[in-house]
Motif scaffolding. Structure first.
Motif, PDB file in Angstrom:
ATOM      1  N   GLY A  30      11.068 -15.760  32.371  1.00 23.49           N
ATOM      2  CA  GLY A  30      11.090 -14.323  32.066  1.00 23.49           C
ATOM      3  C   GLY A  30      12.390 -13.878  31.421  1.00 23.49           C
ATOM      4  O   GLY A  30      12.625 -12.685  31.251  1.00 23.49           O
ATOM      5  N   LYS A  31      13.233 -14.845  31.006  1.00 21.30           N
ATOM      6  CA  LYS A  31      14.537 -14.509  30.429  1.00 21.30           C
ATOM      7  C   LYS A  31      14.420 -13.662  29.169  1.00 21.30           C
ATOM      8  O   LYS A  31      15.122 -12.667  29.029  1.00 21.30           O
ATOM      9  N   GLY A  32      13.533 -14.071  28.258  1.00 23.67           N
ATOM     10  CA  GLY A  32      13.408 -13.383  26.966  1.00 23.67           C
ATOM     11  C   GLY A  32      13.078 -11.914  27.162  1.00 23.67           C
ATOM     12  O   GLY A  32      13.732 -11.037  26.598  1.00 23.67           O
ATOM     13  N   ILE A 104       8.087 -19.248  14.663  1.00 21.95           N
ATOM     14  CA  ILE A 104       9.043 -19.932  15.561  1.00 21.95           C
ATOM     15  C   ILE A 104       8.622 -19.863  17.026  1.00 21.95           C
ATOM     16  O   ILE A 104       9.194 -20.539  17.865  1.00 21.95           O
ATOM     17  N   ARG A 105       7.613 -19.035  17.344  1.00 20.77           N
ATOM     18  CA  ARG A 105       7.169 -18.926  18.751  1.00 20.77           C
ATOM     19  C   ARG A 105       6.051 -19.896  19.093  1.00 20.77           C
ATOM     20  O   ARG A 105       5.572 -19.929  20.221  1.00 20.77           O
ATOM     21  N   THR A 106       5.576 -20.678  18.116  1.00 22.56           N
ATOM     22  CA  THR A 106       4.467 -21.593  18.397  1.00 22.56           C
ATOM     23  C   THR A 106       4.946 -22.766  19.266  1.00 22.56           C
ATOM     24  O   THR A 106       6.139 -23.070  19.311  1.00 22.56           O
ATOM     25  N   VAL A 116      15.713 -31.019  18.669  1.00 19.16           N
ATOM     26  CA  VAL A 116      17.008 -30.832  17.987  1.00 19.16           C
ATOM     27  C   VAL A 116      18.082 -30.379  18.981  1.00 19.16           C
ATOM     28  O   VAL A 116      19.262 -30.668  18.810  1.00 19.16           O
ATOM     29  N   ALA A 117      17.644 -29.695  20.065  1.00 24.17           N
ATOM     30  CA  ALA A 117      18.608 -29.203  21.066  1.00 24.17           C
ATOM     31  C   ALA A 117      19.248 -30.348  21.842  1.00 24.17           C
ATOM     32  O   ALA A 117      20.279 -30.168  22.477  1.00 24.17           O
ATOM     33  N   ALA A 118      18.624 -31.535  21.789  1.00 24.59           N
ATOM     34  CA  ALA A 118      19.179 -32.691  22.508  1.00 24.59           C
ATOM     35  C   ALA A 118      20.265 -33.396  21.691  1.00 24.59           C
ATOM     36  O   ALA A 118      20.884 -34.351  22.168  1.00 24.59           O
ATOM     37  N   ARG A 129      28.481 -19.897  15.796  1.00 26.01           N
ATOM     38  CA  ARG A 129      27.493 -18.899  15.375  1.00 26.01           C
ATOM     39  C   ARG A 129      27.042 -18.065  16.577  1.00 26.01           C
ATOM     40  O   ARG A 129      26.853 -16.864  16.494  1.00 26.01           O
ATOM     41  N   GLN A 130      26.887 -18.743  17.719  1.00 20.86           N
ATOM     42  CA  GLN A 130      26.481 -18.022  18.930  1.00 20.86           C
ATOM     43  C   GLN A 130      27.606 -17.124  19.426  1.00 20.86           C
ATOM     44  O   GLN A 130      27.384 -15.976  19.805  1.00 20.86           O
ATOM     45  N   ARG A 131      28.844 -17.635  19.395  1.00 19.46           N
ATOM     46  CA  ARG A 131      29.980 -16.837  19.884  1.00 19.46           C
ATOM     47  C   ARG A 131      30.202 -15.596  19.026  1.00 19.46           C
ATOM     48  O   ARG A 131      30.697 -14.586  19.497  1.00 19.46           O
ATOM     49  N   ASP A 142      21.027 -14.972  26.052  1.00 20.48           N
ATOM     50  CA  ASP A 142      19.860 -15.619  26.663  1.00 20.48           C
ATOM     51  C   ASP A 142      19.799 -17.078  26.220  1.00 20.48           C
ATOM     52  O   ASP A 142      19.834 -17.351  25.022  1.00 20.48           O
ATOM     53  N   GLY A 143      19.751 -18.015  27.174  1.00 24.54           N
ATOM     54  CA  GLY A 143      19.660 -19.413  26.762  1.00 24.54           C
ATOM     55  C   GLY A 143      19.597 -20.406  27.895  1.00 24.54           C
ATOM     56  O   GLY A 143      19.012 -20.150  28.948  1.00 24.54           O
ATOM     57  N   ARG A 144      20.200 -21.566  27.659  1.00 26.98           N
ATOM     58  CA  ARG A 144      20.220 -22.636  28.652  1.00 26.98           C
ATOM     59  C   ARG A 144      21.643 -22.966  29.084  1.00 26.98           C
ATOM     60  O   ARG A 144      21.881 -23.425  30.176  1.00 26.98           O
ATOM     61  N   ASP A 145      22.595 -22.759  28.151  1.00 21.91           N
ATOM     62  CA  ASP A 145      23.982 -23.153  28.417  1.00 21.91           C
ATOM     63  C   ASP A 145      24.949 -22.015  28.115  1.00 21.91           C
ATOM     64  O   ASP A 145      26.102 -22.251  27.782  1.00 21.91           O
ATOM     65  N   MET A 146      24.458 -20.788  28.196  1.00 20.25           N
ATOM     66  CA  MET A 146      25.308 -19.643  27.869  1.00 20.25           C
ATOM     67  C   MET A 146      26.486 -19.547  28.837  1.00 20.25           C
ATOM     68  O   MET A 146      27.623 -19.330  28.448  1.00 20.25           O
ATOM     69  N   GLY A 147      26.197 -19.740  30.149  1.00 15.04           N
ATOM     70  CA  GLY A 147      27.242 -19.629  31.164  1.00 15.04           C
ATOM     71  C   GLY A 147      28.052 -20.907  31.348  1.00 15.04           C
ATOM     72  O   GLY A 147      29.192 -20.872  31.795  1.00 15.04           O
ATOM     73  N   THR A 193       7.653 -31.552  31.386  1.00 18.20           N
ATOM     74  CA  THR A 193       8.262 -32.522  30.464  1.00 18.20           C
ATOM     75  C   THR A 193       9.493 -31.909  29.804  1.00 18.20           C
ATOM     76  O   THR A 193      10.551 -32.531  29.691  1.00 18.20           O
ATOM     77  N   ARG A 194       9.338 -30.645  29.372  1.00 18.01           N
ATOM     78  CA  ARG A 194      10.441 -29.986  28.677  1.00 18.01           C
ATOM     79  C   ARG A 194      11.619 -29.745  29.630  1.00 18.01           C
ATOM     80  O   ARG A 194      12.765 -29.942  29.271  1.00 18.01           O
ATOM     81  N   ASP A 195      11.307 -29.339  30.865  1.00 17.81           N
ATOM     82  CA  ASP A 195      12.362 -29.127  31.885  1.00 17.81           C
ATOM     83  C   ASP A 195      13.153 -30.408  32.094  1.00 17.81           C
ATOM     84  O   ASP A 195      14.377 -30.408  32.166  1.00 17.81           O
ATOM     85  N   ARG A 197      13.471 -32.965  30.068  1.00 18.52           N
ATOM     86  CA  ARG A 197      14.314 -33.300  28.916  1.00 18.52           C
ATOM     87  C   ARG A 197      15.542 -32.379  28.869  1.00 18.52           C
ATOM     88  O   ARG A 197      16.663 -32.814  28.652  1.00 18.52           O
ATOM     89  N   ASP A 198      15.327 -31.069  29.100  1.00 13.66           N
ATOM     90  CA  ASP A 198      16.446 -30.116  29.036  1.00 13.66           C
ATOM     91  C   ASP A 198      17.463 -30.353  30.166  1.00 13.66           C
ATOM     92  O   ASP A 198      18.656 -30.143  29.990  1.00 13.66           O
ATOM     93  N   SER A 199      16.971 -30.777  31.355  1.00  9.64           N
ATOM     94  CA  SER A 199      17.888 -30.951  32.498  1.00  9.64           C
ATOM     95  C   SER A 199      18.626 -32.282  32.469  1.00  9.64           C
ATOM     96  O   SER A 199      19.683 -32.413  33.066  1.00  9.64           O
ATOM     97  N   ASN A 200      18.034 -33.266  31.788  1.00  9.35           N
ATOM     98  CA  ASN A 200      18.634 -34.611  31.843  1.00  9.35           C
ATOM     99  C   ASN A 200      19.366 -35.038  30.591  1.00  9.35           C
ATOM    100  O   ASN A 200      19.877 -36.150  30.529  1.00  9.35           O
ATOM    101  N   ARG A 201      19.408 -34.163  29.582  1.00 15.70           N
ATOM    102  CA  ARG A 201      20.122 -34.574  28.366  1.00 15.70           C
ATOM    103  C   ARG A 201      21.622 -34.650  28.683  1.00 15.70           C
ATOM    104  O   ARG A 201      22.120 -33.944  29.572  1.00 15.70           O
ATOM    105  N   SER A 202      22.306 -35.508  27.896  1.00 17.03           N
ATOM    106  CA  SER A 202      23.717 -35.756  28.210  1.00 17.03           C
ATOM    107  C   SER A 202      24.581 -34.553  27.847  1.00 17.03           C
ATOM    108  O   SER A 202      25.610 -34.310  28.467  1.00 17.03           O
TER     109      SER A 202
HETATM  110  O1   DC Z   1      14.208 -20.518  25.092  1.00 13.89           O
HETATM  111  P1   DC Z   1      13.377 -21.221  24.031  1.00 13.89           P
HETATM  112  O2   DC Z   1      12.043 -21.720  24.543  1.00 13.89           O
HETATM  113  O3   DC Z   1      13.219 -20.383  22.807  1.00 13.89           O
HETATM  114  O4   DC Z   1      14.227 -22.512  23.628  1.00 13.89           O
HETATM  115  C1   DC Z   1      13.743 -23.449  22.719  1.00 13.89           C
HETATM  116  C2   DC Z   1      14.353 -24.809  22.993  1.00 13.89           C
HETATM  117  O5   DC Z   1      15.757 -24.783  22.745  1.00 13.89           O
HETATM  118  C3   DC Z   1      14.175 -25.314  24.441  1.00 13.89           C
HETATM  119  O6   DC Z   1      13.721 -26.666  24.408  1.00 13.89           O
HETATM  120  C4   DC Z   1      15.550 -25.288  25.037  1.00 13.89           C
HETATM  121  C5   DC Z   1      16.476 -25.281  23.852  1.00 13.89           C
HETATM  122  N1   DC Z   1      17.634 -24.429  24.078  1.00 13.89           N
HETATM  123  C6   DC Z   1      18.825 -25.025  24.408  1.00 13.89           C
HETATM  124  O7   DC Z   1      18.885 -26.245  24.537  1.00 13.89           O
HETATM  125  N2   DC Z   1      19.944 -24.263  24.576  1.00 13.89           N
HETATM  126  C7   DC Z   1      19.893 -22.935  24.472  1.00 13.89           C
HETATM  127  N3   DC Z   1      20.986 -22.215  24.647  1.00 13.89           N
HETATM  128  C8   DC Z   1      18.664 -22.299  24.153  1.00 13.89           C
HETATM  129  C9   DC Z   1      17.554 -23.076  23.968  1.00 13.89           C
END
Ligand code: DC
Length: 239
Positions: A30-32, A104-106, A116-118, A129-131, A142-147, A193-195, A197-202
């Motif tokens: 529900g982040k978005g 981009i939402r598909t 590509v995020a890996a 660009r984010q900063r 809003d993201g995965r590694d903002m904090g 699967t996505r969780d 990959r996102d949690s275990n990437r280096s």
């Molecule tokens: O939040 P989202 O579903 O739009 O993110 C798409 C992909 O990008 C998802 O696999 C996680 C990755 N992502 C990331 O690695 N780091 C972020 N700050 C935001 C998204």
């Protein structure tokens, strides 16, 4: 005020970073939705960092760059010609002038984004660009590694999560409302699967910052999540 003092004051104002609150967590928590509501309520800027990874995935595909070609994809990320145009119907996303807001939402582009995020070089290319989104009066990121990576000094960090089943169910409802056919078990599996990959990437794995407040939204409404975050922001003295 003497000119020198005035110049000094302007300089000091420039040096003061705008405030930022970070909201990280897995997809479907529900982040978005809640970040868009928060940015609107506070009249702060909004960074949808996932959109940048999605756009990078889409742009690479369109340019015929293999997603295993880390340097090639990082080059695409560094040179993205992307614009976010706020409007009454939400934000329109333009990639090289082409409206890619819905594309981009598909699920397909979501999968490209996850790949590509890996790639460390891609994450590095998107960092500044984010900063740059951090501007007065404030930013909701809003993201995965903002904090944990991008805004480590944020005074308020939220980690928003929910069970995989609940996130799958929400995604299922969303897709059905848009008229798409979907399989709930397949969606839940895809989320797992996505969780994974996102949690275990280096690089920049998905995890709460040590100073983040964790909110589990499994049984909460969007309004309840919004109110909880607003009260955290208020308690931190940011509003
Ligand atoms: O939040 P989202 O579903 O739009 O993110 C798409 C992909 O990008 C998802 O696999 C996680 C990755 N992502 C990331 O690695 N780091 C972020 N700050 C935001 C998204």
């Amino acid at each position: 005020m003497p000119v020198l003092l005035l110049a000094l004051k302007v300089e000091m104002l420039d040096m003061t970073e705008a405030t930022v609150i970070t909201v990280d967590g897995p997809s479907g928590a529900g982040k978005g939705t809640v970040c868009a509501i928060l940015a609107d309520t506070l009249k702060w800027h909004l960074l949808d960092s996932g959109a940048l990874y999605r756009i990078t995935g889409l742009a690479s595909e369109r340019k015929g760059i293999d997603l295993d070609d880390e340097a090639g994809v990082a080059d695409v990320a560094a040179n993205l010609d992307v614009r976010f145009k706020p409007g009454n119907e939400g934000v329109t996303v333009l990639l090289e002038g082409d409206d890619v807001t819905t594309t981009i939402r598909t699920e397909e582009v979501g999968s490209l984004a996850s790949q590509v995020a890996a790639l460390p070089a891609v994450r590095a290319a998107l960092l500044q660009r984010q900063r740059d989104f951090r501007q007065a009066p404030g930013l909701v990121a809003d993201g995965r590694d903002m904090g944990t990576v991008v805004f480590t000094d944020a005074p308020v960090k939220i980690f928003l999560t929910a069970s995989a089943e609940e996130r799958g169910r929400r995604r299922y409802e969303q897709l059905r409302q848009k008229g798409f056919d979907a399989s709930l078990p397949a969606l839940i599996e895809d989320i797992r699967t996505r969780d994974e990959r996102d949690s275990n990437r280096s690089v920049a794995p998905l995890r709460p910052a040590s100073d983040a407040k964790v909110i589990d939204s499994t049984t909460l409404s969007i309004d309840e999540v919004r109110d909880e975050i607003l009260s955290i922001i208020r308690n931190a003295g940011l509003i």
